[in-house]
Each structure stands twice: as C-alpha cells, then as structure tokens.
Design an enzyme around this catalytic site. Sequence first.
Site, PDB file in Angstrom:
ATOM      1  N   PHE A 123       4.271  -5.042   6.475  1.00 58.00           N
ATOM      2  CA  PHE A 123       3.547  -4.307   5.436  1.00 58.00           C
ATOM      3  C   PHE A 123       3.238  -2.901   5.937  1.00 58.00           C
ATOM      4  CE2 PHE A 123       0.053  -3.000   2.717  1.00 58.00           C
ATOM      5  CZ  PHE A 123       0.590  -3.319   1.479  1.00 58.00           C
ATOM      6  N   ASP A 192      -2.143 -10.431  10.670  1.00 61.05           N
ATOM      7  CA  ASP A 192      -2.561  -9.979   9.347  1.00 61.05           C
ATOM      8  C   ASP A 192      -2.419 -11.165   8.397  1.00 61.05           C
ATOM      9  OD1 ASP A 192      -2.863  -8.861   6.817  1.00 61.05           O
ATOM     10  OD2 ASP A 192      -1.775  -7.025   7.318  1.00 61.05           O
ATOM     11  N   LYS A 218      -7.082 -10.696  -2.951  1.00 57.24           N
ATOM     12  CA  LYS A 218      -5.935 -11.495  -3.380  1.00 57.24           C
ATOM     13  C   LYS A 218      -6.400 -12.926  -3.669  1.00 57.24           C
ATOM     14  CE  LYS A 218      -2.813  -8.727  -0.454  1.00 57.24           C
ATOM     15  NZ  LYS A 218      -2.382  -7.756  -1.456  1.00 57.24           N
ATOM     16  N   ARG A 364       8.995 -10.459  -7.576  1.00 60.04           N
ATOM     17  CA  ARG A 364       8.105 -11.343  -6.827  1.00 60.04           C
ATOM     18  C   ARG A 364       7.134 -12.057  -7.764  1.00 60.04           C
ATOM     19  NH1 ARG A 364       3.799  -9.147  -2.352  1.00 60.04           N
ATOM     20  NH2 ARG A 364       2.810  -8.420  -4.264  1.00 60.04           N
TER      21      ARG A 364
END
Length: 405
Positions: A123, A192, A218, A364
């Site tokens: 990321f 992470d 999230k 996605r």
Amino acid sequence: MIERARVLDAGDPLAHFRERFHVPDGVIYLDGNSLGCLPRATPDRMAEVMRKEWGEALIRSWNSAGWIDLPQRVGGKIAPLIGAQPHEVIVADSVSVNLFKLISAALMMRPGRKVVLSEPGNFPTDIYMIEGLEKQGLAERRLVPREQLVDALDGDVALLLLTHAHYKTGQLFDMARLTQAAHEAGALVLWDLSHSGGALPVDLNSCDADFAVGCGYKYFNGGPGAPAYAFVAERHQDDIHQPLSGWMGHAQPFAFSDHYEPAPGVDRLLCGTPGILALAALEVGVALIAEIGVERLHAKSQALSEFFRQCLAEAGVALDLVSPADPAARGSQLSFRHPEAYAICQALIARGVIGDFREPDILRFGFAPAYLRFEDMAEAARHVSDVIDAGEWQRAEFRERAAVT
C-alpha cells in the site's frame, strides 16, 4: 441462485446483525473494505457526546465522561480482536502517522542498520513513509518481490514492513513464518493490519509480532477518517522512542514541563490531543464487531465470497481472478482483472452495486459479513453479468475517469 441465497440467509446465525447497521435501500455495498457502513447506534452516541458531554459538561468531560482515557479504552477493545493484550494497543492519529512513529522507533532500536524491507506494490502510504525517512538520511528503502523477502533479510535490515492482507489482491502473508525469519536475521517486524483487522483472525502475540498498525474506518466501521490504532509488544515498550514527542505522549502531560519524558508503555505513542468525537464513533463500531466475533465474521466472509464466485460462474461471467482461489489464503475480498475494470465498476455503481476500482485494471469487491447477505451476492453477480453481456460499460459516462472513484 437467488432461491439458494435465500435459504442460506434463513440459516445464517449472523443475519440479524444487518439490522444494527444503516444500509441504504437499493444498494449492494461491496466496499466495506474501504469504508464500513454506519452502525445505527453511532448517531445517538455522537449526539450524546456533543449535546451532553460537550454541550453541558464542557471541559469537565475530560474527567467526568472519561475522554482522557478514550485512546486506551478503545485500544483495549481492539486488542483481543488482533491477538494482543489491552495495554499493548493504543488508538491515535492515522495509519500513516503511526507508521512513521514505529518505523522511526524500530530504526533507533537497531543501530547500525538502516534498511526497511518491503515489497513493491505494498500500500502506497507504507512505502511513502519509508521513502520520507530515506530522504532524511535515516532509512534505506529495499523493495523485493514477496517470494524473495526471506532471502533479502540480511544484516543490514532493521525492519520488515508488510501489509498482512494485500489491498489489491487480498493475498495473505504467513505472519508467523515471516516474523520468525526476520527475527532470525536480527530484524524487527511491523505489520499493517488495515485490510485484516476486524475481518479475519489475527494473533499478533502468538506470532511474536513486534509492532502493528491498522485503521478504524474499514471493518471496524468507525466512520470516514476514523483514528487508527497501533500495537507495540509488551517486551518493547520500555525501549521504543518515537519521534513525534507531543504533549499527550508525555509521562505527565499536565505538569507542563519544558523537558519531554515519554509516558510508560504504549501511551508514549500518543502525540497531540485526541479527537473525541471520532474516538466515540469508533468505539461504537469496535464494540459491535467484538459482539459479533471475528471468527464468526471470517467464516461468513469465506462463505459469501465463495458463493459470489459460484454465482458468477453460473452466470458465465468471464473475469480473471487475481485473489487467491483458496479462501483461507485471502482476506475478506475478491479482486478480478479486466481491461475495462474502471468502466465496469462505474456501471455497477450506477446500478447500486458499489465495489471499487484499483489501477490499472482491478475490479475489487469487499465482503463485510456483518451486514451483507447471500442474496446480495446473487444479485450483485446478476448485475455484473448484465453489465458485461450488454456492453453497458461502453457508455461514455462510465469510461471517463473521475478524480475520485
């Protein structure tokens, strides 16, 4: 497949939790891996904080409402969901800022070593933080393909920094194996958890992890820009020295000393005054995920994603799966490659099926099992089939790239 989906929903022990979230009518939300849905209890909690705690009690609420302890309290609720002890997790700042703190701390703990090892395609913020320290002469960035990571762990590596579940493909790292390999090379490890925390089982302490970060917006449903969390293993807490020596990370912040003395334990990762409204919202989401249970959520996520694949196959949809085919090897998502992935994504959004697009050609779909149904999977697959078969993605308004997707 719709009838089969309804049978599965009728037997789903988590089905009633959907009522605890606000899911807009006419929307199939497959982007909870970017921003989780709003828990129905959050607006009332926010109103209580604003009207009663802030509006009436004012500054007294730092003590009377426990505002001062919110970073520790919410961190303690996240801890068992990621395999940590309550005193090893703190909620503060953003993932990016916490990465900077912990990368810097790890480099100081490994004098004579400057290499931070990661993989290309990690990321971006993870890699950018290494690069920023590199420009200051404090670090050296080394990126190698994931299959070469173990071989790249030499005597120059201070820290191995990896994302547990890859943000594009969902592919999982073997956390225990790589942590052990790094330790054998004398390096520390920072994980992470942004795409795994709250979605699948994580056991940092059983893997002997050193550090971890993760986000709150999230799978923990803390709201847009929700504060992040950071983990420091108990054995390291007296040795870490993070560079952002803000007053809230002081051992006695209200002594107003001219000299900085770090707080004991993980509290030294605090920096500035915490955002109480954001922390209050996050606490609601974390408590709800804890109530449901990560193990149960993960089992349903696997079932949802596999059912979605079955629905696509039955509909004859030709998409190139880039996520691992084995659900045990991926996070709570499925990613597909298609040359027109952006346009397909936009056409689906116009129909109320909200997934997302990742450059250059990734479509996605995220599975947040707390509020998704098997019927959603069947309907989403039908929409994907219709969009592709009818060439709906070819319409100009879907092909024109927007700044935000």
